[in-house]
Design a protein around this motif. Structure first.
Motif, PDB file in Angstrom:
ATOM      1  N   GLU A   1      55.485  18.072  53.173  1.00  0.00           N
ATOM      2  CA  GLU A   1      55.519  18.956  54.334  1.00  0.00           C
ATOM      3  C   GLU A   1      54.305  19.883  54.384  1.00  0.00           C
ATOM      4  O   GLU A   1      53.883  20.297  55.476  1.00  0.00           O
ATOM      5  CB  GLU A   1      56.801  19.799  54.323  1.00  0.00           C
ATOM      6  CG  GLU A   1      58.085  18.986  54.513  1.00  0.00           C
ATOM      7  CD  GLU A   1      58.670  18.496  53.209  1.00  0.00           C
ATOM      8  OE1 GLU A   1      59.878  18.231  53.173  1.00  0.00           O
ATOM      9  OE2 GLU A   1      57.907  18.374  52.212  1.00  0.00           O
ATOM     10  N   SER A   2      53.746  20.221  53.210  1.00  0.00           N
ATOM     11  CA  SER A   2      52.597  21.121  53.203  1.00  0.00           C
ATOM     12  C   SER A   2      51.341  20.452  53.758  1.00  0.00           C
ATOM     13  O   SER A   2      50.347  21.123  54.037  1.00  0.00           O
ATOM     14  CB  SER A   2      52.328  21.625  51.778  1.00  0.00           C
ATOM     15  OG  SER A   2      51.880  20.562  50.941  1.00  0.00           O
ATOM     16  N   LEU A   3      51.381  19.144  53.924  1.00  0.00           N
ATOM     17  CA  LEU A   3      50.240  18.393  54.452  1.00  0.00           C
ATOM     18  C   LEU A   3      50.474  17.976  55.898  1.00  0.00           C
ATOM     19  O   LEU A   3      49.784  17.096  56.424  1.00  0.00           O
ATOM     20  CB  LEU A   3      49.990  17.154  53.591  1.00  0.00           C
ATOM     21  CG  LEU A   3      49.757  17.432  52.101  1.00  0.00           C
ATOM     22  CD1 LEU A   3      49.649  16.121  51.332  1.00  0.00           C
ATOM     23  CD2 LEU A   3      48.510  18.275  51.898  1.00  0.00           C
ATOM     24  N   ALA A   4      51.419  18.614  56.563  1.00  0.00           N
ATOM     25  CA  ALA A   4      51.814  18.206  57.912  1.00  0.00           C
ATOM     26  C   ALA A   4      50.644  18.194  58.886  1.00  0.00           C
ATOM     27  O   ALA A   4      50.534  17.297  59.733  1.00  0.00           O
ATOM     28  CB  ALA A   4      52.932  19.114  58.426  1.00  0.00           C
ATOM     29  N   GLU A   5      49.752  19.165  58.801  1.00  0.00           N
ATOM     30  CA  GLU A   5      48.665  19.255  59.787  1.00  0.00           C
ATOM     31  C   GLU A   5      47.792  18.002  59.759  1.00  0.00           C
ATOM     32  O   GLU A   5      47.467  17.434  60.810  1.00  0.00           O
ATOM     33  CB  GLU A   5      47.819  20.499  59.523  1.00  0.00           C
ATOM     34  CG  GLU A   5      48.541  21.799  59.797  1.00  0.00           C
ATOM     35  CD  GLU A   5      49.042  21.887  61.233  1.00  0.00           C
ATOM     36  OE1 GLU A   5      48.343  21.389  62.151  1.00  0.00           O
ATOM     37  OE2 GLU A   5      50.137  22.451  61.439  1.00  0.00           O
ATOM     38  N   SER A   6      47.394  17.560  58.579  1.00  0.00           N
ATOM     39  CA  SER A   6      46.546  16.365  58.501  1.00  0.00           C
ATOM     40  C   SER A   6      47.332  15.115  58.889  1.00  0.00           C
ATOM     41  O   SER A   6      46.788  14.204  59.536  1.00  0.00           O
ATOM     42  CB  SER A   6      45.974  16.212  57.100  1.00  0.00           C
ATOM     43  OG  SER A   6      47.005  16.065  56.139  1.00  0.00           O
ATOM     44  N   LEU A   7      48.596  15.057  58.540  1.00  0.00           N
ATOM     45  CA  LEU A   7      49.415  13.887  58.887  1.00  0.00           C
ATOM     46  C   LEU A   7      49.653  13.826  60.398  1.00  0.00           C
ATOM     47  O   LEU A   7      49.643  12.736  61.000  1.00  0.00           O
ATOM     48  CB  LEU A   7      50.735  13.928  58.130  1.00  0.00           C
ATOM     49  CG  LEU A   7      50.622  13.889  56.596  1.00  0.00           C
ATOM     50  CD1 LEU A   7      52.006  14.024  55.949  1.00  0.00           C
ATOM     51  CD2 LEU A   7      49.951  12.595  56.129  1.00  0.00           C
ATOM     52  N   LEU A   8      49.861  14.971  61.022  1.00  0.00           N
ATOM     53  CA  LEU A   8      50.094  14.986  62.471  1.00  0.00           C
ATOM     54  C   LEU A   8      48.885  14.494  63.247  1.00  0.00           C
ATOM     55  O   LEU A   8      49.020  13.893  64.319  1.00  0.00           O
ATOM     56  CB  LEU A   8      50.469  16.395  62.932  1.00  0.00           C
ATOM     57  CG  LEU A   8      51.859  16.890  62.523  1.00  0.00           C
ATOM     58  CD1 LEU A   8      52.043  18.341  62.939  1.00  0.00           C
ATOM     59  CD2 LEU A   8      52.960  16.022  63.125  1.00  0.00           C
ATOM     60  N   ARG A   9      47.690  14.736  62.722  1.00  0.00           N
ATOM     61  CA  ARG A   9      46.489  14.220  63.401  1.00  0.00           C
ATOM     62  C   ARG A   9      46.511  12.687  63.454  1.00  0.00           C
ATOM     63  O   ARG A   9      46.085  12.096  64.453  1.00  0.00           O
ATOM     64  CB  ARG A   9      45.229  14.718  62.687  1.00  0.00           C
ATOM     65  CG  ARG A   9      44.948  16.201  62.919  1.00  0.00           C
ATOM     66  CD  ARG A   9      43.525  16.569  62.516  1.00  0.00           C
ATOM     67  NE  ARG A   9      43.307  16.443  61.072  1.00  0.00           N
ATOM     68  CZ  ARG A   9      43.548  17.419  60.220  1.00  0.00           C
ATOM     69  NH1 ARG A   9      44.017  18.607  60.650  1.00  0.00           N
ATOM     70  NH2 ARG A   9      43.305  17.252  58.928  1.00  0.00           N
ATOM     71  N   ASP A  10      47.009  12.077  62.401  1.00  0.00           N
ATOM     72  CA  ASP A  10      47.117  10.611  62.416  1.00  0.00           C
ATOM     73  C   ASP A  10      48.242  10.135  63.316  1.00  0.00           C
ATOM     74  O   ASP A  10      48.182   9.044  63.887  1.00  0.00           O
ATOM     75  CB  ASP A  10      47.370  10.091  60.999  1.00  0.00           C
ATOM     76  CG  ASP A  10      46.195  10.318  60.062  1.00  0.00           C
ATOM     77  OD1 ASP A  10      45.072  10.482  60.562  1.00  0.00           O
ATOM     78  OD2 ASP A  10      46.418  10.354  58.826  1.00  0.00           O
ATOM     79  N   LEU A  11      49.275  10.938  63.432  1.00  0.00           N
ATOM     80  CA  LEU A  11      50.470  10.523  64.193  1.00  0.00           C
ATOM     81  C   LEU A  11      50.320  10.711  65.703  1.00  0.00           C
ATOM     82  O   LEU A  11      51.071  10.081  66.466  1.00  0.00           O
ATOM     83  CB  LEU A  11      51.681  11.315  63.700  1.00  0.00           C
ATOM     84  CG  LEU A  11      52.191  10.967  62.299  1.00  0.00           C
ATOM     85  CD1 LEU A  11      53.260  11.968  61.858  1.00  0.00           C
ATOM     86  CD2 LEU A  11      52.741   9.556  62.264  1.00  0.00           C
ATOM     87  N   GLU A  12      49.420  11.528  66.130  1.00  0.00           N
ATOM     88  CA  GLU A  12      49.301  11.812  67.569  1.00  0.00           C
ATOM     89  C   GLU A  12      48.690  10.637  68.318  1.00  0.00           C
ATOM     90  O   GLU A  12      47.614  10.146  67.968  1.00  0.00           O
ATOM     91  CB  GLU A  12      48.466  13.059  67.813  1.00  0.00           C
ATOM     92  CG  GLU A  12      48.436  13.474  69.291  1.00  0.00           C
ATOM     93  CD  GLU A  12      47.719  14.795  69.491  1.00  0.00           C
ATOM     94  OE1 GLU A  12      47.755  15.312  70.640  1.00  0.00           O
ATOM     95  OE2 GLU A  12      47.132  15.317  68.520  1.00  0.00           O
ATOM     96  N   GLU A  13      49.397  10.183  69.341  1.00  0.00           N
ATOM     97  CA  GLU A  13      48.876   9.123  70.211  1.00  0.00           C
ATOM     98  C   GLU A  13      47.733   9.681  71.047  1.00  0.00           C
ATOM     99  O   GLU A  13      47.823  10.775  71.608  1.00  0.00           O
ATOM    100  CB  GLU A  13      49.989   8.629  71.149  1.00  0.00           C
ATOM    101  CG  GLU A  13      51.083   7.828  70.452  1.00  0.00           C
ATOM    102  CD  GLU A  13      50.713   6.368  70.284  1.00  0.00           C
ATOM    103  OE1 GLU A  13      49.521   6.025  70.401  1.00  0.00           O
ATOM    104  OE2 GLU A  13      51.637   5.558  70.024  1.00  0.00           O
TER     105      GLU A  13
END
Length: 410
Positions: free
Chosen positions: A397-409
């Protein structure tokens, strides 16, 4: 033989004190091969009383020796002339009962096991039992009893004939076919044999040991269309699309049970697409809050994946999706990642040594120490070394920001 012969036989070879000697002589006859008469016997480790008894029988001096050789044919003739017994074997049987023919018994037993395999009507079961390890498994299940093995095989065949099913409960199948709702529970002999056949059909192997966990057994049953605790631990996902799913429901996390996955297989519209897989449900909630319908397809294993999660990942991979996995940077997280990558062909997603080191450098909260119990990262040896060196655990969860960049369409 006469009563007088019986008295002399008892005096020469009878009694409790010579019981051990008689047992050793009997075993020599028991182990003889069919059609090969016992002609010579050498007995070692004799005490004084045993030596004296044998010496009297064969007419040797009474001086004690620890071993003695016996010409059985000559002894048989002596016993007949004296009117004591027809032979040494006859004497032993008159004293202690019939001598077993162990060699013939072994041959009959081997023939029974061979006939059992020949009589198998289910090809998968017959193929399984032709391997020595699998036949050994069956023998252990029935404690070496061929009759019990035959009954067990008939029961297993009755179950196997109903597979694959279409989402039937295991307890219902057991009650319907075997008359006992628990006859296919984990550890039951019929279940063990059926699972061995099914596992071999999924991934042919000589390994016949039962599945190591109930979860693995659930996977095998699920692959055959049989449900076990089908409502436990449903799979969490976000924005997975099927041919019959209303796109207006996208953007909100959903659950799907093992029951639904097996009874009504989905037609996933994912050919050639990436499906990201995470370890923690909180990341799904964060992605739904921040991205909603703009989030790429995301599945959560919720720790070590259970039957529903594994079934879903298997279906997605078969539908042509490319699975990308991320989890916690700790030893349990590495264990889970090893499992997902190995079992489902997933690829690591921001899960290498460089990603770990970047996470440490960018950490703003207090660092959590990495517990003991190193686990090798199968996809990146350098990650294991880096984690051992820095001894810091990083929550997904602490890495959410970088993971969300990959997840965003986009």
């Amino acid at each position: 033989m006469s009563d007088a012969g019986d008295v002399r036989l008892q005096r020469l070879l009878g009694g409790d004190r010579l019981a051990a000697l008689r047992l050793r002589l009997r075993r020599r006859f028991e182990r003889a091969m069919p059609g090969q008469p016992v002609e010579h016997v050498r007995i070692a480790g004799l005490d004084a009383r045993e030596h004296a008894a044998l010496a009297s029988l064969i007419g040797r001096p009474q001086r004690h020796f620890s071993s003695l050789s016996i010409d059985v044919r000559m002894l048989d003739a002596s016993l007949r002339r004296a009117g004591i017994a027809d032979s040494l074997r006859d004497a032993l049987e008159r004293l202690d009962g019939p001598i077993l023919d162990l060699a013939a018994s072994r041959q009959r037993l081997q023939a029974q096991w061979a006939d059992l395999i020949t009589d198998c009507r289910h090809p998968g079961l017959a193929a399984l039992l032709r391997t020595p390890a699998s036949l050994g498994l069956l023998k252990r299940l029935v404690r070496q009893d061929p009759a019990a093995a035959a009954r067990l095989c008939r029961q297993a065949e009755a179950v196997l004939q109903r597979l694959p099913a279409k989402g039937q409960a295991r307890s219902h199948l057991a009650a319907e076919i075997l008359g006992d709702a628990h006859a296919l529970d984990d550890g039951q002999p019929v279940a063990t044999l059926v699972l061995a056949v099914q596992r071999r059909s999924i991934a042919p192997t000589d390994d016949v040991d039962p599945p190591t966990t109930a979860e693995r057994a659930r996977d095998i049953w699920a692959a055959a269309g049989i449900l076990v605790n089908e409502l436990a631990r449903p799979a969490l996902f976000l924005n997975l699309v099927t041919e019959d799913r209303d796109d207006r429901t996208l953007g909100e996390p959903s659950f799907i049970s093992l029951r639904a996955l097996v009874r009504t297989p989905r037609h996933w519209r994912l050919g050639g697409r990436d499906v990201h897989v995470c370890e923690n449900p909180n990341l799904v909630a964060i992605a739904a809050d921040r991205l909603g319908a703009r989030c790429r397809p995301l599945v959560c294993t919720d720790g070590m994946p259970a039957a529903a999660q594994r079934t879903l990942l298997t279906q997605l991979a078969r539908a042509g999706a490319r699975l990308l996995y991320h989890g916690d940077f700790d030893w349990p997280g590495v264990t889970i990642a090893n499992t997902v990558l190995r079992d489902h062909g997933a690829l690591p997603w921001r899960l290498g040594a460089a990603d770990y080191l970047a996470a440490i450098r960018g950490a703003t909260a207090d660092r959590q120490p990495l517990a003991a119990g190193q686990v090798r990262a199968s996809w990146d040896e350098a990650l294991t070394a880096a984690m051992e060196q820095h001894r810091v655990a990083i929550a997904e969860e602490s890495l959410a920001e970088s993971l969300l960049r990959d997840l965003e369409e986009r």
